[in-house]
Design a protein around this motif. Structure first.
Motif, mmCIF file in Angstrom:
data_model
loop_
_atom_site.group_PDB
_atom_site.id
_atom_site.type_symbol
_atom_site.label_atom_id
_atom_site.label_comp_id
_atom_site.label_asym_id
_atom_site.label_seq_id
_atom_site.Cartn_x
_atom_site.Cartn_y
_atom_site.Cartn_z
ATOM 1 N N THR A 263 35.291 46.807 40.415
ATOM 2 C CA THR A 263 36.513 46.988 39.649
ATOM 3 C C THR A 263 37.421 45.809 39.971
ATOM 4 N N LEU A 264 37.874 45.153 38.905
ATOM 5 C CA LEU A 264 38.680 43.952 39.082
ATOM 6 C C LEU A 264 40.044 44.127 38.427
ATOM 7 N N ALA A 265 41.029 43.451 39.023
ATOM 8 C CA ALA A 265 42.334 43.323 38.367
ATOM 9 C C ALA A 265 42.356 41.935 37.750
ATOM 10 N N LEU A 266 42.349 41.892 36.412
ATOM 11 C CA LEU A 266 42.272 40.613 35.710
ATOM 12 C C LEU A 266 43.662 40.113 35.350
ATOM 13 N N THR A 267 43.928 38.836 35.608
ATOM 14 C CA THR A 267 45.188 38.254 35.178
ATOM 15 C C THR A 267 44.899 36.970 34.411
ATOM 16 N N GLY A 268 45.743 36.710 33.418
ATOM 17 C CA GLY A 268 45.558 35.527 32.574
ATOM 18 C C GLY A 268 46.184 35.805 31.215
ATOM 19 N N GLU A 269 46.000 34.870 30.293
ATOM 20 C CA GLU A 269 46.483 35.078 28.925
ATOM 21 C C GLU A 269 45.766 36.288 28.324
ATOM 22 N N PRO A 270 46.509 37.192 27.630
ATOM 23 C CA PRO A 270 45.834 38.356 27.025
ATOM 24 C C PRO A 270 44.631 37.973 26.168
ATOM 25 N N ALA A 271 44.745 36.901 25.399
ATOM 26 C CA ALA A 271 43.616 36.512 24.542
ATOM 27 C C ALA A 271 42.430 36.065 25.387
ATOM 28 N N ALA A 272 42.733 35.397 26.497
ATOM 29 C CA ALA A 272 41.658 34.927 27.377
ATOM 30 C C ALA A 272 40.942 36.122 28.017
ATOM 31 N N ILE A 273 41.726 37.133 28.412
ATOM 32 C CA ILE A 273 41.128 38.334 29.008
ATOM 33 C C ILE A 273 40.233 39.026 27.982
ATOM 34 N N ASP A 274 40.747 39.157 26.746
ATOM 35 C CA ASP A 274 39.922 39.762 25.692
ATOM 36 C C ASP A 274 38.619 38.999 25.504
ATOM 37 N N GLY A 275 38.722 37.671 25.512
ATOM 38 C CA GLY A 275 37.530 36.839 25.318
ATOM 39 C C GLY A 275 36.534 37.036 26.448
ATOM 40 N N ALA A 276 37.053 37.074 27.683
ATOM 41 C CA ALA A 276 36.167 37.246 28.843
ATOM 42 C C ALA A 276 35.451 38.598 28.777
ATOM 43 N N LEU A 277 36.211 39.649 28.404
ATOM 44 C CA LEU A 277 35.605 40.988 28.331
ATOM 45 C C LEU A 277 34.535 41.047 27.245
ATOM 46 N N ALA A 278 34.839 40.421 26.102
ATOM 47 C CA ALA A 278 33.852 40.415 25.015
ATOM 48 C C ALA A 278 32.580 39.704 25.466
ATOM 49 N N ASP A 279 32.767 38.610 26.181
ATOM 50 C CA ASP A 279 31.631 37.849 26.686
ATOM 51 C C ASP A 279 30.808 38.687 27.685
ATOM 52 N N LEU A 280 31.515 39.335 28.592
ATOM 53 C CA LEU A 280 30.825 40.161 29.598
ATOM 54 C C LEU A 280 30.019 41.280 28.948
ATOM 55 N N ARG A 281 30.597 41.840 27.864
ATOM 56 C CA ARG A 281 29.922 42.959 27.200
ATOM 57 C C ARG A 281 28.580 42.563 26.612
ATOM 58 N N THR A 282 28.394 41.273 26.393
ATOM 59 C CA THR A 282 27.108 40.868 25.823
ATOM 60 C C THR A 282 25.987 40.979 26.853
#
Ligand SMILES: Nc1ncnc2c1ncn2[C@@H]1O[C@H](COP(=O)(O)OP(=O)(O)OP(=O)(O)O)[C@@H](O)[C@H]1O
Ligand SMILES: [Mg+2]
Length: 364
Positions: free
Chosen positions: A313-332
């Motif tokens: 479990t991570l606490a993610l910080t960064g630009e909201p769009a960047a976080i969304d992008g990272a999560l989408a990438d991870l989901r693949t």
């Protein structure tokens, strides 16, 4: 090599008519020579009945049961005795004679089999050395700890050099540390003596530590069967999910979640960690690529069948769009669980704006 123990459409019914109990229903499975096979299920699932069928203590009602090439399901009592001699059995309550010494307990099956005194003594010495109780030969069970009693039980079960060891809740009466010891001994029995082991348990930790494959039983039926890794990483049935959950404790409880959210800025997500595609290295690389910082706040990685498995479990910080992008990438390539219930609830913990996870994306 395969089909050392083979069950095909096996039923075991106690009694008949409306009061009949269907303890084992239509079970088909094969256990390979040399493997450690787990059978897990809640109380009354039919686990003990299944092992009692395998070692010929109970006749099969219908279906086919073959053990090491011999068709057990059609055998008479006399032949069944021969089968039982090749199968060792270990019990939750140890079943030792309290007034006999450790050596006498271990010698008991040899005495029954008609071994002479000298041969018995030599074999008992060998067995007690193997289980690490050479110094307790003359002690009596009431003077032993639970773990030591189970070692005696294992030595006795191995006395006649069985091909198969059936362990029915062998560690259920033991504390976690002693359980580890006894499971370690069972591993040695398998690795050093080549004994095929069938482990009955209601503890997923036992399966995780010991077994190559596992069958999940519910109401007499096998509802799931596969490699321990596959069952852990992708459980199909509710019962299996519950068992896996007790072993992994993979997500923070609602209380810890609230605490974590209050003390860590950022968006909390739980990411599955698996071999290759879901490795922690790949997780960190993905976050870096998207310029997202991830503080690890909860979780753990364990090994199942020598392959990494767990969640972070991570606490993610960064630009909201960047976080969304990272999560989408991870989901693949792995599972991502978000906590929409936290959105806006805690200051400094903004929602990511991404859609709540759908069923299929949820971990477990
Ligand atoms: N000899 C018997 N006569 C009648 N019913 C029986 C007999 N043995 C078992 N049963 C019934 O068969 C079902 C399965 O029992 P079994 O002992 O195999 O379950 P289990 O999975 O080993 O449970 P536990 O985890 O409590 O040991 C239960 O409903 C039980 O009451
Ligand atoms: Mg039982």
């Amino acid at each position: 090599m395969t089909d050392f123990i083979h069950l095909e459409g096996v039923h075991k019914t106690f009694g008949d008519g409306p009061r009949a109990v269907h303890a084992v229903e239509d079970v088909t499975l094969s256990i390979d020579r040399g493997e450690i096979f787990g059978v897990i299920g809640y109380s009354g699932a039919g686990k003990s009945t299944l092992v009692r069928l395998i070692n010929g203590l109970e006749p099969v009602t219908t279906g086919r049961l073959v053990v090491d090439g011999a068709e057990v399901s059609t055998m008479g009592e006399k032949q069944l005795r021969g089968v039982r001699a090749e199968i060792g059995m270990v019990f939750q309550q140890f079943n030792l004679f309290p007034s006999k010494t450790v050596a006498e307990n271990v010698a008991y099956p040899l005495r029954v089999a008609g071994w002479d005194k000298e041969r018995r003594a030599a074999r008992v010495t060998e067995l007690l050395e193997f289980v690490g109780l050479a110094d307790k030969a003359n002690a009596r069970p009431p003077q032993l700890s639970g773990g030591q009693k189970q070692r005696v039980g294992i030595a006795r079960a191995l006395a006649r050099d069985p091909k198969i060891l059936l362990a029915d809740e062998a560690t259920s009466a033991l504390d976690p540390e002693t359980t580890r010891d006894v499971l370690g001994l069972l591993r040695r029995v398998n690795a050093e003596l080549g004994v095929t082991i069938v482990v009955i348990t209601h503890e997923m930790d036992v399966v995780k530590y010991l077994c190559n494959r596992v069958a999940v039983m519910e109401l007499g039926r096998v509802v799931e069967l596969g490699s321990v890794y596959d069952v852990f990483s992708n459980p199909q049935q509710d019962a299996t999910r519950r068992f896996v959950g007790t072993s992994l404790r993979d997500r923070p409880s609602p209380e810890s979640l609230r605490r974590l959210a209050a003390t860590h800025p950022g968006t909390l997500v739980t990411v599955g960690i698996q071999e290759e595609t879901g490795s922690s290295t790949r997780l960190m690389r993905t976050l870096a690529e998207h310029r997202v910082d991830g503080a690890i706040v909860y979780g753990g990685i364990t090994e199942i069948g020598e392959r990494p498995f767990g969640s972070l479990t991570l606490a993610l910080t960064g630009e909201p769009a960047a976080i969304d992008g990272a999560l989408a990438d991870l989901r693949t390539h792995t599972t991502v669980h978000e906590y929409p219930e936290l959105a806006g609830a805690v200051p400094g913990s903004p929602a990511t704006g991404s859609a709540p996870p759908s069923e299929g994306q949820e971990q477990r």
